[in-house]
Scaffold this active site. Structure first.
Site, mmCIF file in Angstrom:
data_model
loop_
_atom_site.group_PDB
_atom_site.id
_atom_site.type_symbol
_atom_site.label_atom_id
_atom_site.label_comp_id
_atom_site.label_asym_id
_atom_site.label_seq_id
_atom_site.Cartn_x
_atom_site.Cartn_y
_atom_site.Cartn_z
ATOM 1 N N THR A 143 68.578 77.291 52.015
ATOM 2 C CA THR A 143 68.723 78.386 51.041
ATOM 3 C C THR A 143 67.557 78.240 50.063
ATOM 4 O OG1 THR A 143 69.935 77.155 49.353
ATOM 5 C CG2 THR A 143 71.265 78.112 51.137
ATOM 6 N N TYR A 147 73.871 66.190 39.056
ATOM 7 C CA TYR A 147 74.341 66.968 40.214
ATOM 8 C C TYR A 147 75.517 66.247 40.893
ATOM 9 C CZ TYR A 147 74.095 70.102 44.238
ATOM 10 O OH TYR A 147 74.402 71.040 45.214
HETATM 11 P P1 NAP Z 1 70.901 79.558 45.697
HETATM 12 O O1 NAP Z 1 70.362 80.213 46.896
HETATM 13 O O2 NAP Z 1 69.977 79.104 44.608
HETATM 14 O O3 NAP Z 1 72.020 80.523 45.071
HETATM 15 C C1 NAP Z 1 72.683 80.207 43.882
HETATM 16 C C2 NAP Z 1 72.917 81.486 43.109
HETATM 17 O O4 NAP Z 1 73.680 81.138 41.924
HETATM 18 C C3 NAP Z 1 71.606 82.125 42.624
HETATM 19 O O5 NAP Z 1 71.617 83.516 42.836
HETATM 20 C C4 NAP Z 1 71.606 81.787 41.146
HETATM 21 O O6 NAP Z 1 70.914 82.731 40.344
HETATM 22 C C5 NAP Z 1 73.078 81.816 40.821
HETATM 23 N N1 NAP Z 1 73.352 81.171 39.554
HETATM 24 C C6 NAP Z 1 72.723 80.111 38.984
HETATM 25 N N2 NAP Z 1 73.235 79.851 37.785
HETATM 26 C C7 NAP Z 1 74.232 80.745 37.581
HETATM 27 C C8 NAP Z 1 75.133 81.002 36.515
HETATM 28 N N3 NAP Z 1 75.099 80.270 35.383
HETATM 29 N N4 NAP Z 1 76.031 81.990 36.635
HETATM 30 C C9 NAP Z 1 76.061 82.756 37.757
HETATM 31 N N5 NAP Z 1 75.215 82.599 38.796
HETATM 32 C C10 NAP Z 1 74.319 81.589 38.704
HETATM 33 O O7 NAP Z 1 71.721 78.239 46.087
HETATM 34 P P2 NAP Z 1 72.746 77.929 47.280
HETATM 35 O O8 NAP Z 1 72.145 76.860 48.084
HETATM 36 O O9 NAP Z 1 73.247 79.150 47.924
HETATM 37 O O10 NAP Z 1 73.914 77.258 46.411
HETATM 38 C C11 NAP Z 1 75.218 77.794 46.317
HETATM 39 C C12 NAP Z 1 76.160 76.653 46.018
HETATM 40 O O11 NAP Z 1 76.108 75.714 47.083
HETATM 41 C C13 NAP Z 1 75.817 75.861 44.759
HETATM 42 O O12 NAP Z 1 77.021 75.517 44.080
HETATM 43 C C14 NAP Z 1 75.167 74.603 45.298
HETATM 44 O O13 NAP Z 1 75.270 73.517 44.431
HETATM 45 C C15 NAP Z 1 75.959 74.412 46.569
HETATM 46 N N6 NAP Z 1 75.318 73.578 47.577
HETATM 47 C C16 NAP Z 1 74.103 73.915 48.089
HETATM 48 C C17 NAP Z 1 73.524 73.075 49.037
HETATM 49 C C18 NAP Z 1 72.179 73.372 49.652
HETATM 50 O O14 NAP Z 1 71.632 72.480 50.305
HETATM 51 N N7 NAP Z 1 71.635 74.564 49.496
HETATM 52 C C19 NAP Z 1 74.185 71.909 49.434
HETATM 53 C C20 NAP Z 1 75.425 71.618 48.888
HETATM 54 C C21 NAP Z 1 75.997 72.461 47.958
HETATM 55 P P3 NAP Z 1 69.383 82.407 39.931
HETATM 56 O O15 NAP Z 1 68.605 82.470 41.207
HETATM 57 O O16 NAP Z 1 69.077 83.494 38.957
HETATM 58 O O17 NAP Z 1 69.403 81.037 39.334
#
Ligand code: NAP
Length: 256
Positions: free
Chosen positions: A196, A161
């Site tokens: 999230t 990651y």
């Molecule tokens: P989330 O709620 O899990 O949403 C991520 C979405 O991306 C889900 O709908 C997931 O689908 C989809 N996804 C996964 N693999 C994919 C693929 N190969 N192609 C297209 N879509 C795909 O997570 P989030 O927290 O909103 O994360 C969004 C971004 O923010 C990510 O890049 C994450 O690394 C980043 N981020 C998050 C945090 C945090 O604390 N939440 C912190 C820093 C950065 P599925 O559910 O079907 O897998």
């Protein structure tokens, strides 16, 4: 504020969390939005939620690890709404196996950048915002305290990651420089821990939650809307001289 009237946005990972909040925010500010996600039903739900408010949205099943599909997603967006003004490379997963994490979180962003920037350069410009992480700026603090030697298996998720997100920060700067003269701005948000589905385990466990809350000087986790707001700002004309920036949105996590 309607900074995106007549603008067209493509958001990956739009079915959930930050991507969902972003798609809704952009639509609220006037954009037509393609909601792309591996989770097809989730993408449809978000697009319906937006369309129900008489705004334009189109759901798209997209796996960002499929380079051809990423390239096609730009053409599908053009077919539906005429062009692509803003691309948000947001889809991502929590750290899993090395190959899968790098494939989704780093290669997926590279495909978006390389095809998105080229498309925009050919079509008079545009903006790209990547979702990096504080893990793209700093090491993450492991929760476990190991008394015995830390095993290779325990390293894979966190290391993949961090490596992928450092890569996203690097690609953000590289593409910003390569396309600066061609009307394409490229920036990234670097969220702290956000409420999230990705962090559900942390939210549901009081000990884990308190551990992570304390890492942020503001003493809490962030919300998806707080990240969406900054990503929307970076894509807007308000940020017209910001290029190649990786902006922490982390309640002070990276300030210490
Ligand atoms: P989330 O709620 O899990 O949403 C991520 C979405 O991306 C889900 O709908 C997931 O689908 C989809 N996804 C996964 N693999 C994919 C693929 N190969 N192609 C297209 N879509 C795909 O997570 P989030 O927290 O909103 O994360 C969004 C971004 O923010 C990510 O890049 C994450 O690394 C980043 N981020 C998050 C945090 C945090 O604390 N939440 C912190 C820093 C950065 P599925 O559910 O079907 O897998």
């Amino acid at each position: 504020m309607r900074r995106f009237t007549d603008r067209v946005a493509l958001v990956t990972g739009a079915a959930s969390g930050i991507g969902r909040a972003l798609a809704i925010r952009l639509a609220h500010e006037g954009a037509a939005v393609v909601c792309a996600d591996l989770d097809e039903d989730g993408a449809k739900n978000v697009a319906e939620e937006i369309s129900g408010r008489e705004r334009k949205a189109y759901p798209l099943r997209l796996d960002v690890t499929d380079e051809q599909a990423v390239k096609n997603s730009l053409l599908i967006t053009e077919r539906e709404f005429g062009t692509v003004d803003a691309l948000f490379n947001n889809a991502g997963i929590g750290g899993r196996s090395w190959d899968l994490t790098i494939s989704v979180n780093l290669s997926g962003v590279f495909y978006g950048l390389t095809h998105g920037a080229y498309y925009m350069a050919k079509n008079g410009g545009g903006v790209i915002v990547n979702t990096a992480s504080i893990a793209g700026l700093l090491a993450l603090l492991p929760v476990e305290t190991h008394t015995s030697p830390r095993t290779p298996e325990a390293n894979e998720g966190i290391s993949s990651y961090v490596a992928a997100k450092h890569g996203v920060a690097g690609l953000t700067r590289q593409f910003a420089v390569m396309y600066a003269h061609q009307g394409v701005r490229v920036n990234a948000v670097a969220p702290g821990y956000i409420e999230t589905p990705m962090t559900q385990m942390i939210q549901d466990n009081q000990e884990l939650r308190e551990f992570h809350e304390k890492l942020h000087p503001m003493g809490r986790l962030g919300t998806a809307e707080e990240i969406a707001g900054v990503a929307a700002f970076l894509a807007s004309a308000d940020a017209s001289f910001i290029n190649g920036a990786v902006i922490p949105v982390d309640g002070g996590y990276s300030a210490r």
